[in-house]
Design a protein around this motif. Structure first.
Motif, mmCIF file in Angstrom:
data_model
loop_
_atom_site.group_PDB
_atom_site.id
_atom_site.type_symbol
_atom_site.label_atom_id
_atom_site.label_comp_id
_atom_site.label_asym_id
_atom_site.label_seq_id
_atom_site.Cartn_x
_atom_site.Cartn_y
_atom_site.Cartn_z
ATOM 1 N N GLN A 90 -14.385 -1.999 -2.615
ATOM 2 C CA GLN A 90 -15.374 -2.125 -1.446
ATOM 3 C C GLN A 90 -15.425 -0.790 -0.659
ATOM 4 N N ARG A 91 -14.727 0.575 -1.436
ATOM 5 C CA ARG A 91 -14.806 1.560 -0.818
ATOM 6 C C ARG A 91 -14.148 1.746 0.231
ATOM 7 N N ARG A 92 -12.874 1.174 0.413
ATOM 8 C CA ARG A 92 -11.967 1.191 1.683
ATOM 9 C C ARG A 92 -10.745 1.893 1.256
ATOM 10 N N LEU A 93 -10.378 2.691 1.962
ATOM 11 C CA LEU A 93 -9.091 3.355 1.553
ATOM 12 C C LEU A 93 -7.759 2.526 1.242
ATOM 13 N N ILE A 94 -7.195 2.802 0.244
ATOM 14 C CA ILE A 94 -5.928 2.105 -0.104
ATOM 15 C C ILE A 94 -4.814 3.194 0.311
ATOM 16 N N ALA A 95 -4.914 4.396 -0.098
ATOM 17 C CA ALA A 95 -3.796 5.635 0.201
ATOM 18 C C ALA A 95 -4.744 6.796 0.268
ATOM 19 N N ARG A 96 -4.130 7.580 1.304
ATOM 20 C CA ARG A 96 -4.656 8.971 1.507
ATOM 21 C C ARG A 96 -3.646 9.938 1.650
ATOM 22 N N VAL A 97 -3.522 11.278 1.066
ATOM 23 C CA VAL A 97 -2.553 12.253 1.563
ATOM 24 C C VAL A 97 -3.489 13.538 1.805
ATOM 25 N N ALA A 98 -3.351 14.134 3.290
ATOM 26 C CA ALA A 98 -4.017 15.205 3.511
ATOM 27 C C ALA A 98 -3.345 16.216 4.727
ATOM 28 N N ASP A 99 -3.988 17.169 4.750
ATOM 29 C CA ASP A 99 -3.246 18.181 5.936
ATOM 30 C C ASP A 99 -3.285 17.471 7.524
ATOM 31 N N GLN A 100 -4.346 16.779 7.484
ATOM 32 C CA GLN A 100 -4.804 16.393 8.942
ATOM 33 C C GLN A 100 -3.850 15.028 9.463
ATOM 34 N N GLY A 101 -3.024 14.760 8.638
ATOM 35 C CA GLY A 101 -1.950 13.663 9.050
ATOM 36 C C GLY A 101 -2.468 12.569 8.066
ATOM 37 N N PRO A 102 -1.950 11.296 8.635
ATOM 38 C CA PRO A 102 -2.332 10.055 7.935
ATOM 39 C C PRO A 102 -3.537 9.536 8.473
ATOM 40 N N VAL A 103 -4.420 8.965 7.707
ATOM 41 C CA VAL A 103 -5.513 8.241 8.131
ATOM 42 C C VAL A 103 -5.525 6.808 7.867
ATOM 43 N N ALA A 104 -5.760 6.191 8.819
ATOM 44 C CA ALA A 104 -5.755 4.512 8.905
ATOM 45 C C ALA A 104 -6.219 3.975 7.523
ATOM 46 N N VAL A 105 -5.114 3.063 6.757
ATOM 47 C CA VAL A 105 -5.392 2.382 5.558
ATOM 48 C C VAL A 105 -6.548 1.468 5.960
ATOM 49 N N GLY A 106 -7.300 1.119 5.028
ATOM 50 C CA GLY A 106 -8.538 0.179 4.867
ATOM 51 C C GLY A 106 -9.878 0.674 5.723
ATOM 52 N N ARG A 107 -9.718 2.058 6.145
ATOM 53 C CA ARG A 107 -10.692 2.740 6.766
ATOM 54 C C ARG A 107 -12.072 2.901 5.475
ATOM 55 N N GLU A 108 -13.240 2.790 5.700
ATOM 56 C CA GLU A 108 -14.266 2.762 4.760
ATOM 57 C C GLU A 108 -14.727 4.279 4.860
ATOM 58 N N SER A 143 0.687 -1.064 0.035
ATOM 59 C CA SER A 143 -0.095 0.067 0.139
ATOM 60 C C SER A 143 0.691 1.435 -0.073
ATOM 61 N N ASN A 144 2.082 1.015 0.513
ATOM 62 C CA ASN A 144 3.012 2.344 0.418
ATOM 63 C C ASN A 144 3.184 2.864 -1.133
ATOM 64 N N VAL A 145 3.220 1.766 -1.925
ATOM 65 C CA VAL A 145 3.431 2.123 -3.176
ATOM 66 C C VAL A 145 2.180 3.050 -3.654
ATOM 67 N N TRP A 146 1.129 2.793 -3.257
ATOM 68 C CA TRP A 146 0.127 3.872 -3.898
ATOM 69 C C TRP A 146 0.060 5.069 -2.928
ATOM 70 N N GLN A 147 0.544 4.950 -1.750
ATOM 71 C CA GLN A 147 0.954 6.250 -0.794
ATOM 72 C C GLN A 147 1.951 7.264 -1.722
ATOM 73 N N ARG A 148 3.033 6.583 -1.840
ATOM 74 C CA ARG A 148 4.000 7.366 -2.610
ATOM 75 C C ARG A 148 3.400 7.950 -4.018
ATOM 76 N N LEU A 149 2.797 7.178 -4.625
ATOM 77 C CA LEU A 149 1.953 7.593 -5.945
ATOM 78 C C LEU A 149 1.243 8.913 -5.651
ATOM 79 N N LEU A 150 0.397 8.879 -4.995
ATOM 80 C CA LEU A 150 -0.400 9.780 -4.291
ATOM 81 C C LEU A 150 0.473 11.245 -4.003
ATOM 82 N N GLU A 151 1.368 10.984 -3.228
ATOM 83 C CA GLU A 151 2.239 12.002 -3.021
ATOM 84 C C GLU A 151 2.935 12.590 -4.068
ATOM 85 N N ASN A 152 3.360 11.990 -4.936
ATOM 86 C CA ASN A 152 4.192 12.352 -6.356
ATOM 87 C C ASN A 152 3.065 12.971 -7.192
ATOM 88 N N MET A 153 1.743 12.530 -7.206
ATOM 89 C CA MET A 153 0.669 13.107 -8.038
ATOM 90 C C MET A 153 0.597 14.678 -7.793
#
Length: 992
Positions: A213-231, A189-199
């Protein structure tokens, strides 16, 4: 008094009554509010534009992120597809395939490992450390990939590598066209996290990637990391389920609202891009508050200024209204108020002057009212209860009290009080003009007047009275009556003159020599075709109407009349009318002279003599036609006499030869050569007589229109060549030089027998009238759509007087006394009629060097020819009954039949013939038509009625078409004309 406010009422309801202060405040408000509204609209438009721009940016960011994720998945699938074609794997050597991974580095940095499954999902190889048995969902995904044959991507998988989430990419491996394995790669999943950060992400925003299943694979935001797998939040779940892509305001993970754009990334995954809503909305609220505050300050300031200005304006106006324009108003700061004050002062002065002038006008009107000779009446109320008369009106109607006894009529109709002009104008408010009335009084003659009435209107436009005028026209009416009576008498007299002129086709005129003026009546103008209403003009105009051919003689006759000082002259001339018509006129002129013999005037009468002239011309034409008819009858009689003389000569020659030959045969000489020669003479002369009869009958049939052509495609050159060959064989052309110019392939749709008859007559004529030894030319050629036949001889030519009539019946050229050329003068007539029946023409040209006859017939294209097999009927002996009342004819015909081998029985009348016919029942019966007892027609009818079925041949001296038809209707099978042609008879007997 307030002036009426009418301007603009049709489209504006009118200004409300209010103070100047109110209007100034309203003006400030009306001037400021549009600016405030415009500013507000611009602020809100700017906010809306920023929102739309943000939506577009979010949507583009989401699309770019989705494409990046999809490219990464596609690249992994392509790499796995390349590995699927490894030689060891294609051979089924899994160990060799696993060993290859130990010898070379990882193909893609994004992979955590590669695994190989069989189609049932059982693990065969897994390079990830540590290897583990695949979960049931992975086995199911492998089965789906193997069955569908298409690559697949898994959802987010639970912690597998050191507690981290991952995803898997699977492709089918085909060996010999069948799916033998499923090859996959693990992606952390870090692969997708880095992809979002690079984009990248929008400022103060976020980006996220989620699976099916509408679960988070990766997320980039100001509020800090959000748990992967969260719906995803519930609102986001509804939005993604409702539409695959879109932009809207929604809840954010971690709390708060935001503007979010989502987009599908392929294989059931999706991406989301968003920004926080609070900063944007705070900026918008600040802009709206600043705009409204500015607008409110402007409105308050404008109202304050309006109140101050209203006070400085209304105070002088109030003083001006209460104290008047001549009282001191203090300091005036508004120029318009000063102008108003000066205008009021000037208006007071003008009002005083106008009052003085009005009084003067009133005095003048009163003087005019009482002194004018026209009757005036003024009603002071709409009901005309109070009416003021001037002196002229009292004199006309007898005073106001006596006016009620006056009867007022219009065109014979008695007017009631409410219908009289003054009352109508006062009641209706409408003016009446030029109304002619008759006033009847109890004790004096009636008067005729012209009445006018106009309403008097109040300030509201309603009638408050009326003013009426009566003009006495009694004297004028009397004069008009006298003039009308005189004019009627004059018109009646003129009508009598006109009727007399029209009835007699006559007109009168008068000419004054000194002024060169001619005057005429309408009848005279009508005779000359003059439509103008003028009744006079110069003499030249009259003469120019005369026909140009008669004009010189008329001028000469008038000049001779004046030169001789004669008084009377009669002229006959024509006039040219419109439409090309001509009219004959006769003018009788009477001239008067002065004592010194100068002509003074001329009067005259002109009579239409067109009908008389037409009658004279008709009589002359009738006489001419009668003389022409007499000449034609005499010519026809001479032609008939010449024809009878020629016919007698033509008949006597062969009859004389036949008689001599018969006498030779009767002497019974033993000289066989003399007998043979006598028989030949009889045959030739008999055929000659038959040809004469045939020509006469043909001419009769052609002239009567009873010839029926048997048309067929005919090659004219072959026909002419055949006819010339026949003439050469018979020796008819041996004394002349015959030259042929025949173009081959000239065809026509024609009757071969009749065309041969035409050519034969033309050639026979050329042979007759061409001296021996000279040349005769025959030319046949096609010219355009016509076939042209020319017969040119070198004879003496045709006289010019005879040339127009050369094709007429019985017309012949000059013959020698011996008449060796023979003929009845019917050949060329027959030629012309037969050619015309074929739709052609025939003409002749002649000179002293010879004549040329030219025949033109319609030409056709050569038809497709088919060979025709000729058959000849064999003749056999038959039993023949001959019924003939002429003994010699019976004997000769019986001998001819017996010589041909037939058995012949005879009868000499109709009764005996019918009895023999029914008794013997012969195969063939030859029956004369003109039999005693029973005619041949009756014999045929009765024999057919009795059931006789043999062949019946009619024999007659009549060969008209109606004769043949009558014989066929009677029951005959054929019809022969005397003398009988032996060949024709043999053919009929040979037929079955």
């Amino acid at each position: 008094m307030n002036p009426p406010r009418t301007l603009g009422r049709s489209w504006w309801p009118g200004w409300p009554r209010a103070s100047l202060r109110t209007y100034l405040v309203a003006m400030i408000l009306l001037g400021t509010l549009p600016s405030v509204l415009l500013m507000s609209w611009q602020v809100f438009s700017s906010i809306r534009a920023e929102q739309d721009q943000l939506d577009v940016q979010l949507q583009r960011s989401a699309e770019g992120l989705a494409h990046g994720v999809e490219r990464e998945l596609t690249a992994s699938m392509e790499a796995l597809s390349i590995l699927s074609w490894d030689d060891a794997l294609q051979r089924g050597d899994v160990e060799a395939f696993a060993a290859s991974f130990a010898e070379q580095p990882q193909m893609r940095a994004a992979w955590s490992g590669v695994f190989l499954l069989d189609p049932d999902g059982q693990p065969l190889l897994d390079t990830a450390q540590p290897p583990a048995r695949p979960a049931p969902w992975l086995r199911q995904l492998a089965r789906d990939t193997a069955s569908s044959g298409r690559p697949a991507v898994s959802d987010l998988l639970a912690a597998r590598f050191e507690g981290r989430f991952c995803t898997a990419v699977l492709v089918p491996v085909r060996v010999d066209g069948q799916v033998r394995y499923v090859l996959g790669a693990w992606m952390d999943s870090n692969v997708w996290q880095r992809l979002l950060e690079n984009m990248g992400r929008p400022g103060e925003g976020f980006t996220s990637l989620f699976d099916r299943q509408r679960r988070l694979i990766a997320r980039v935001a100001d509020q800090g990391p959000v748990a992967v797998g969260r719906e995803l939040p519930p609102q986001a779940l509804r939005l993604v389920a409702g539409s695959p892509a879109g932009v809207t305001r929604a809840d954010r993970l971690g709390g708060g609202d935001g503007y979010v754009a989502w987009q599908p990334a392929g294989y059931g995954w999706g991406v989301g891009v968003g920004v926080a809503a609070e900063p944007l909305e705070t900026r918008a609220r600040r802009a709206v508050v600043a705009t409204l505050s500015t607008a409110l300050v402007c409105l308050l300031l404008g109202v304050a200024v309006a109140l101050y200005v209203a006070r400085r304006v209304t105070l002088p106006l109030r003083l001006l209204a209460t104290a008047g324009p001549r009282q001191p108003l203090g300091r005036i700061v508004v120029d318009e108020i000063t102008v108003l004050r000066d205008a009021l002062v000037a208006a007071e002065a003008q009002e005083a002057v106008a009052r003085t002038r009005l009084q003067s006008k009133a005095d003048e009107f009163e003087t005019l009212f009482h002194s004018i000779p026209v009757g005036l009446a003024v009603a002071h109320d709409p009901q005309c209860r109070s009416v003021l008369h001037n002196a002229a009106m009292d004199a006309l109607v007898g005073g106001a009290e006596a006016s009620d006894t006056v009867r007022m009529l219009h065109r014979g109709h008695l007017l009631g009080r409410e219908e009289q002009p003054l009352q109508r104008a006062a009641a209706s408010g409408q003016a009446l003009r030029g109304l002619e009335l008759e006033l009847q009084f109890p004790n004096r003659p009636p008067r005729h007047v012209i009445a006018h009435a106009a309403p008097l209107l109040d300030a509201a436009g309603r009638p408050r009275g009326a003013i009426g005028v009566l003009v006495d026209i009694s004297e004028r009416k009397l004069a008009e009556a006298r003039l009308t009576h005189a004019d009627r008498r004059l018109r009646e007299s003129q009508h009598l003159v006109d009727l007399a002129q029209e009835a007699g086709h006559v007109g009168f005129f008068h000419y004054h020599v000194g002024t060169d003026t001619a005057s005429w009546t309408s009848g005279h103008a009508k005779l000359f075709g003059l439509r103008s209403k003028r009744v006079e003009g110069p003499l030249a105009e009259w003469i120019e109407r005369i026909h140009p051919e008669d004009r010189p003689s008329v001028r000469h006759a008038l000049a001779r009349l004046l030169h001789q000082r004669a008084e009377r002259l009669t002229l006959e001339f024509r006039v040219a009318l419109e439409g090309g018509q001509t009219r004959w006129l006769s003018s009788r002129v009477l001239v008067t002279y002065a004592e010194d013999a100068r002509p003074l005037q001329a009067i005259g009468i002109t009579v239409d003599m067109t009908e008389q002239k037409a009658a004279e011309q008709e009589r002359a034409a009738l006489v001419e036609r009668e003389q022409a008819a007499r000449r034609e009858a005499e010519a026809a009689s001479r032609a008939k006499d010449e024809f009878l003389a020629m016919l007698g000569h033509e008949l006597r020659n062969p009859l004389s030869a036949i008689s001599s030959a018969v006498e030779v045969l009767n002497r019974g000489s033993a000289n066989e050569a003399l007998a043979t020669n006598a028989r030949n003479i009889i045959g030739r002369q008999t055929r000659h007589l038959a040809r004469l009869m045939e020509d006469l009958l043909d001419v009769a049939r052609v002239i009567s229109g009873k010839v029926v052509l048997s048309r067929q495609p005919l090659e004219l050159s072959a026909l002419v060549q055949r006819l010339v060959s026949t003439m050469q064989l018979t020796g008819q052309t041996q004394q002349h030089e015959l030259q042929l110019q025949l173009q081959e392939g000239v065809w026509g749709d024609a009757d071969a027998t009749r065309v041969e008859q035409v050519v034969n007559n033309l050639l026979s004529n050329a042979l007759k009238y061409t001296p021996e030894g000279r040349r005769i030319e025959v030319r046949l050629a096609r010219e355009g759509s016509e076939a042209v036949l020319e017969v040119r001889d070198q004879g003496l030519g045709i006289p010019a007087s005879l040339l127009p009539r050369i094709f007429d019946l019985f017309v012949q050229g000059e013959r020698t006394l011996d008449r060796r050329a023979g003929g009845l003068g019917i050949g060329l007539t027959l030629v012309r009629r037969l050619v015309e029946l074929h739709g052609g023409t025939v003409g002749v040209e002649s000179s002293s060097e010879g004549s040329t006859f030219r025949v033109r017939l319609p030409a056709i294209e050569p038809p497709a020819l088919h060979p025709v097999r000729e058959t000849r009927l064999a003749s056999r002996p038959r039993q023949v009954l001959l019924v003939e009342d002429n003994a010699d004819a019976m004997s000769a015909l019986r001998s001819l039949l017996e010589l041909d081998g037939h058995t012949v029985s005879t009868a000499v009348d109709g009764v005996a013939g019918l009895a023999e016919l029914l008794r013997l029942r012969p195969e063939v019966a030859i029956i004369d038509i003109g039999l005693p007892g029973l005619t041949g027609y009756e014999v045929a009818k009765r024999s057919r009625a009795a059931g006789h079925g043999g062949k019946l041949i009619a024999l007659s001296g009549y060969g008209q078409g109606r004769d043949v038809q009558q014989a066929l209707r009677a029951g005959f099978d054929a019809h022969l004309v005397k003398p009988v042609d032996p060949e024709t008879l043999r053919r009929l007997l040979a037929e079955p």
